[in-house]
Motif scaffolding. Structure first.
Motif, PDB file in Angstrom:
ATOM      1  N   LYS A  19       0.828  -1.203   0.000  1.00 28.90           N
ATOM      2  CA  LYS A  19       0.000   0.000   0.000  1.00 28.90           C
ATOM      3  C   LYS A  19       0.866   1.258   0.000  1.00 28.90           C
ATOM      4  O   LYS A  19       0.646   2.184  -0.792  1.00 28.90           O
ATOM      5  N   SER A  20       1.854   1.277   0.864  1.00 28.27           N
ATOM      6  CA  SER A  20       2.755   2.433   0.937  1.00 28.27           C
ATOM      7  C   SER A  20       3.553   2.592  -0.352  1.00 28.27           C
ATOM      8  O   SER A  20       3.754   3.706  -0.846  1.00 28.27           O
ATOM      9  N   ASP A  21       3.990   1.465  -0.901  1.00 25.77           N
ATOM     10  CA  ASP A  21       4.812   1.522  -2.107  1.00 25.77           C
ATOM     11  C   ASP A  21       4.032   2.010  -3.322  1.00 25.77           C
ATOM     12  O   ASP A  21       4.584   2.723  -4.170  1.00 25.77           O
ATOM     13  N   ILE A  22       2.773   1.633  -3.408  1.00 30.98           N
ATOM     14  CA  ILE A  22       1.942   2.131  -4.510  1.00 30.98           C
ATOM     15  C   ILE A  22       1.758   3.640  -4.388  1.00 30.98           C
ATOM     16  O   ILE A  22       1.865   4.379  -5.372  1.00 30.98           O
ATOM     17  N   ARG A  23       1.503   4.098  -3.183  1.00 30.41           N
ATOM     18  CA  ARG A  23       1.375   5.546  -2.972  1.00 30.41           C
ATOM     19  C   ARG A  23       2.680   6.276  -3.301  1.00 30.41           C
ATOM     20  O   ARG A  23       2.675   7.308  -3.979  1.00 30.41           O
ATOM     21  N   LEU A  24       3.801   5.721  -2.851  1.00 28.84           N
ATOM     22  CA  LEU A  24       5.107   6.316  -3.139  1.00 28.84           C
ATOM     23  C   LEU A  24       5.381   6.340  -4.649  1.00 28.84           C
ATOM     24  O   LEU A  24       5.859   7.339  -5.187  1.00 28.84           O
ATOM     25  N   LEU A  51     -19.065  -7.866   2.104  1.00 28.87           N
ATOM     26  CA  LEU A  51     -20.519  -8.034   1.995  1.00 28.87           C
ATOM     27  C   LEU A  51     -20.902  -9.299   1.250  1.00 28.87           C
ATOM     28  O   LEU A  51     -21.914  -9.939   1.557  1.00 28.87           O
ATOM     29  N   PHE A  52     -20.100  -9.662   0.251  1.00 27.27           N
ATOM     30  CA  PHE A  52     -20.468 -10.781  -0.616  1.00 27.27           C
ATOM     31  C   PHE A  52     -19.504 -11.964  -0.501  1.00 27.27           C
ATOM     32  O   PHE A  52     -19.453 -12.813  -1.392  1.00 27.27           O
ATOM     33  N   HIS A  53     -18.782 -12.010   0.616  1.00 24.94           N
ATOM     34  CA  HIS A  53     -17.939 -13.163   0.951  1.00 24.94           C
ATOM     35  C   HIS A  53     -16.886 -13.448  -0.115  1.00 24.94           C
ATOM     36  O   HIS A  53     -16.569 -14.614  -0.406  1.00 24.94           O
ATOM     37  N   ALA A  54     -16.367 -12.387  -0.707  1.00 25.12           N
ATOM     38  CA  ALA A  54     -15.226 -12.505  -1.609  1.00 25.12           C
ATOM     39  C   ALA A  54     -13.949 -12.331  -0.794  1.00 25.12           C
ATOM     40  O   ALA A  54     -13.988 -12.013   0.400  1.00 25.12           O
ATOM     41  N   ASP A  55     -12.818 -12.526  -1.429  1.00 20.74           N
ATOM     42  CA  ASP A  55     -11.524 -12.382  -0.759  1.00 20.74           C
ATOM     43  C   ASP A  55     -11.238 -10.895  -0.572  1.00 20.74           C
ATOM     44  O   ASP A  55     -10.879 -10.189  -1.516  1.00 20.74           O
ATOM     45  N   ALA A  56     -11.392 -10.422   0.655  1.00 20.76           N
ATOM     46  CA  ALA A  56     -11.282  -8.986   0.923  1.00 20.76           C
ATOM     47  C   ALA A  56      -9.862  -8.475   0.724  1.00 20.76           C
ATOM     48  O   ALA A  56      -9.662  -7.362   0.226  1.00 20.76           O
ATOM     49  N   ASP A  57      -8.862  -9.277   1.097  1.00 19.37           N
ATOM     50  CA  ASP A  57      -7.471  -8.841   0.913  1.00 19.37           C
ATOM     51  C   ASP A  57      -7.144  -8.716  -0.574  1.00 19.37           C
ATOM     52  O   ASP A  57      -6.500  -7.752  -0.995  1.00 19.37           O
ATOM     53  N   ALA A  58      -7.592  -9.679  -1.358  1.00 22.29           N
ATOM     54  CA  ALA A  58      -7.346  -9.636  -2.808  1.00 22.29           C
ATOM     55  C   ALA A  58      -8.064  -8.456  -3.433  1.00 22.29           C
ATOM     56  O   ALA A  58      -7.511  -7.765  -4.305  1.00 22.29           O
ATOM     57  N   ALA A  59      -9.284  -8.209  -3.003  1.00 23.84           N
ATOM     58  CA  ALA A  59     -10.057  -7.085  -3.545  1.00 23.84           C
ATOM     59  C   ALA A  59      -9.381  -5.754  -3.233  1.00 23.84           C
ATOM     60  O   ALA A  59      -9.272  -4.874  -4.099  1.00 23.84           O
ATOM     61  N   GLU A  60      -8.932  -5.606  -2.000  1.00 24.84           N
ATOM     62  CA  GLU A  60      -8.266  -4.366  -1.614  1.00 24.84           C
ATOM     63  C   GLU A  60      -6.976  -4.169  -2.408  1.00 24.84           C
ATOM     64  O   GLU A  60      -6.684  -3.071  -2.907  1.00 24.84           O
ATOM     65  N   THR A  61      -6.210  -5.235  -2.551  1.00 23.66           N
ATOM     66  CA  THR A  61      -4.968  -5.168  -3.312  1.00 23.66           C
ATOM     67  C   THR A  61      -5.234  -4.766  -4.756  1.00 23.66           C
ATOM     68  O   THR A  61      -4.538  -3.902  -5.320  1.00 23.66           O
ATOM     69  N   ALA A  62      -6.243  -5.373  -5.369  1.00 24.72           N
ATOM     70  CA  ALA A  62      -6.597  -5.034  -6.753  1.00 24.72           C
ATOM     71  C   ALA A  62      -7.003  -3.567  -6.862  1.00 24.72           C
ATOM     72  O   ALA A  62      -6.657  -2.883  -7.833  1.00 24.72           O
ATOM     73  N   GLY A  63      -7.713  -3.082  -5.851  1.00 20.48           N
ATOM     74  CA  GLY A  63      -8.106  -1.679  -5.851  1.00 20.48           C
ATOM     75  C   GLY A  63      -6.913  -0.741  -5.794  1.00 20.48           C
ATOM     76  O   GLY A  63      -6.855   0.260  -6.513  1.00 20.48           O
ATOM     77  N   TRP A  64      -5.942  -1.078  -4.966  1.00 19.86           N
ATOM     78  CA  TRP A  64      -4.732  -0.244  -4.880  1.00 19.86           C
ATOM     79  C   TRP A  64      -4.010  -0.167  -6.221  1.00 19.86           C
ATOM     80  O   TRP A  64      -3.446   0.861  -6.581  1.00 19.86           O
ATOM     81  N   LEU A  65      -4.035  -1.266  -6.969  1.00 17.88           N
ATOM     82  CA  LEU A  65      -3.229  -1.391  -8.181  1.00 17.88           C
ATOM     83  C   LEU A  65      -3.923  -0.948  -9.463  1.00 17.88           C
ATOM     84  O   LEU A  65      -3.262  -0.749 -10.485  1.00 17.88           O
ATOM     85  N   HIS A  66      -5.236  -0.799  -9.438  1.00 20.67           N
ATOM     86  CA  HIS A  66      -5.987  -0.769 -10.700  1.00 20.67           C
ATOM     87  C   HIS A  66      -5.611   0.377 -11.637  1.00 20.67           C
ATOM     88  O   HIS A  66      -5.683   0.236 -12.855  1.00 20.67           O
TER      89      HIS A  66
END
Length: 207
Positions: A19-24, A51-66
């Motif tokens: 997360k920090s590295d993407i921001r940097l 909410l929908f029982h998906a992989d929350a860590d993967a979802a957050e990571t994908a959001g950071w990178l998109h």
């Protein structure tokens, strides 16, 4: 790493915290607004995933990178894609903004060493979605549309949120249908968007 990507990392003091590295990385490459948007989409993707029982860590990571490919301006993106040996469709050549999803996928893999194919694929279709979309694809797709990076309220947001109460597929279709109803005004209709529309229409209309 391809030289066109390596040059973007020279002045980035990577810490090992993604997360920090993407921001940097984005800030060092003059995209601080995009950095904020990526963090916001990561937060929203985690919320929807839970909410929908998906992989929350993967979802957050994908959001950071998109949107990490924002470091390349529109007028450079087709050339960059070809340098990275990414397939360029005619619609992408006509409207280069769209290919940023594919470039972000390549950058996530090569710069940030993401190996999870589900995360990479979600990043790679977050603008258009695709036929056979996964739950993670849909979660990232709707999170990006909810946490949009423009001013004011998105014109589609109420219908998207109402539909999202049923499922991420319903939420995704609400946004795609919004575009489809206005397709004559779009610069291009990406074939992946068309395929996603046709597939999701068949699924959500019978539920």
């Amino acid at each position: 790493m391809h030289p066109i990507l390596k040059q973007l990392t020279r002045d980035v003091p990577f810490t090992g915290n993604l997360k920090s590295d993407i921001r940097l990385f984005l800030t060092a490459n003059n995209c601080p607004k995009t950095a904020g948007h990526c963090i916001d989409v990561g937060n929203e993707a985690r919320r929807v995933a839970i909410l929908f029982h998906a992989d929350a860590d993967a979802a957050e990571t994908a959001g950071w990178l998109h949107d990490i490919s924002a470091v390349f301006p529109n007028h450079e993106r087709i050339a960059v894609a070809r340098e990275l040996e990414i397939e360029v469709l005619p619609e992408e050549e006509a409207f280069p903004m769209i290919i940023h999803q594919k470039i972000s996928k390549a950058m996530a893999r090569d710069i940030f060493r993401i190996t999870d194919t589900e995360i990479l694929d979600a990043v790679g279709c977050h603008t258009t979605l695709r036929r056979g979309s996964t739950l993670l694809d849909q979660v990232l797709f709707v999170a990006d549309k909810i946490a949009w990076d423009q001013s004011g309220e998105p014109p589609y947001i109420r219908e998207l949120l109402r539909s999202l109460d049923k499922s991420p597929a319903h939420g995704a279709f609400a946004y795609i249908n919004y575009l489809w109803e206005r397709r004559e005004t779009l610069k291009v209709v990406h074939p992946w968007l068309k395929e996603a529309y046709e597939e999701l229409k068949g699924k959500v209309m019978v539920q």
